[in-house]
Design an enzyme around this catalytic site. Sequence first.
Site, PDB file in Angstrom:
ATOM      1  N   ASP A 140      36.547  48.568  43.179  1.00  0.00           N
ATOM      2  CA  ASP A 140      37.300  47.437  42.648  1.00  0.00           C
ATOM      3  C   ASP A 140      38.733  47.718  42.178  1.00  0.00           C
ATOM      4  O   ASP A 140      39.545  46.824  42.165  1.00  0.00           O
ATOM      5  CB  ASP A 140      36.494  46.819  41.482  1.00  0.00           C
ATOM      6  CG  ASP A 140      36.949  45.407  41.164  1.00  0.00           C
ATOM      7  OD1 ASP A 140      37.463  44.757  42.070  1.00  0.00           O
ATOM      8  OD2 ASP A 140      36.785  44.974  40.013  1.00  0.00           O
ATOM      9  N   CYS A 247      33.969  32.889  35.017  1.00  0.00           N
ATOM     10  CA  CYS A 247      33.307  31.631  35.378  1.00  0.00           C
ATOM     11  C   CYS A 247      32.361  31.958  36.532  1.00  0.00           C
ATOM     12  O   CYS A 247      32.721  32.704  37.435  1.00  0.00           O
ATOM     13  CB  CYS A 247      34.361  30.617  35.816  1.00  0.00           C
ATOM     14  SG  CYS A 247      33.682  29.063  36.446  1.00  0.00           S
TER      15      CYS A 247
END
Length: 383
Positions: A140, A247
């Site tokens: 990442d 989210c």
Amino acid sequence: MSATEQTDVAALKAEIVAQAKAAGFDDVGFSPADLSEETQQKFQHWLDQGAHGDMAWMEETRERRASPTALWPDVKSVIVLAMNYGPDGDPLETLQQPDKANISVYARNRDYHDLVKKRLKRIARWLVEETGCELKVFVDTAPILEKPVAAGSSLGWQGKHTNLVSNELGSWFFIGSIFTDMALPPDQPHGDQCGSCHACLDACPTDAFPNPYELDARRCISYLTIEHKGHIAPEFRKPMANRIYGCDDCLAACPWNKFARAASEISLKPRESLTSPDLRELLALDDAAFRAFFAGSPVKRIGRDRFLRNVLIAAGNSGDETLLPHVTAHLDDASELVRAMAVWALGQLAAPKDVERARVEYGDQETDRDVKAEWACLPSLPR
Ligand code: SF4
């Protein structure tokens, strides 16, 4: 490649998969080291439009990010590994509790980077001993378009929400990759299985998808609450509801999650204190308490000011007037980011006469342009 070589490579791939599963990964794929011209152009166009917002590192690493070979010219294959972090209940349950804070499922325990990297290194050590190859491991943080690279393997496809979807794991998994100078035959790519579904696009609270397969990060609550360093524009504050870090709505909406299962890795299981913390308690955290509460969690990396900015928006959306003393306590905070959202939350929760009282005590003393603008948005009573 001769038949014997083909058999050897197939056996090696099978052994890599076995080693990866033994190390705790849930699935493994083999991708080519190049991305298609179309994928690269799409990425450049996305940057040109500024859809990455203030994630400046994306722009800075534009060239290297375009393709694995641009980052490391010797790479011949990419081994992509998935680690499941599936929730064991309804991931959106906390959204129904406005006095609580909703934290994205992936951040409800320890930061996954360390865990995934450690496991990748274990496989990497074995692979080097076995083959003598050169390799690099990434999770990442490197300039790699990990999702398109992973979509080049059998692991899954990039759904209309742009995240990876697997028909075995659903959408809840982390990706790690091993770049190697060994030529391992790539998998047959999974191929897009979204069909006519658009559930994720419909679920987005802030309309962050201008088109299927396109995300405007500047509108995405994950970006706004985690990456965005400045004030959050008024149009996004109500749709944020009580989402204070990330989210999950587009992921949770995906019907392929019917195949998802709860994470088995203990450090990826949600910590109770981070599953639905009280807004009241979060508003009371000073810097030291914030660091202690979120020790080891990815939430810590946004820092106390951005965190409180988000929590104050959730407080403003809570409709809970008993939070007002905790909101007004931040009207003279040292950070203008915090003060601004304390003013906004005050406007959402307080009666006009209480707003006026606070304006006299704090608003009239305010010197920051942006915070003054927040005060100016609150309706005023004649003095
Ligand atoms: S919700 Fe539907 S459109 Fe979105 S990624 Fe899942 S299958 Fe594809």
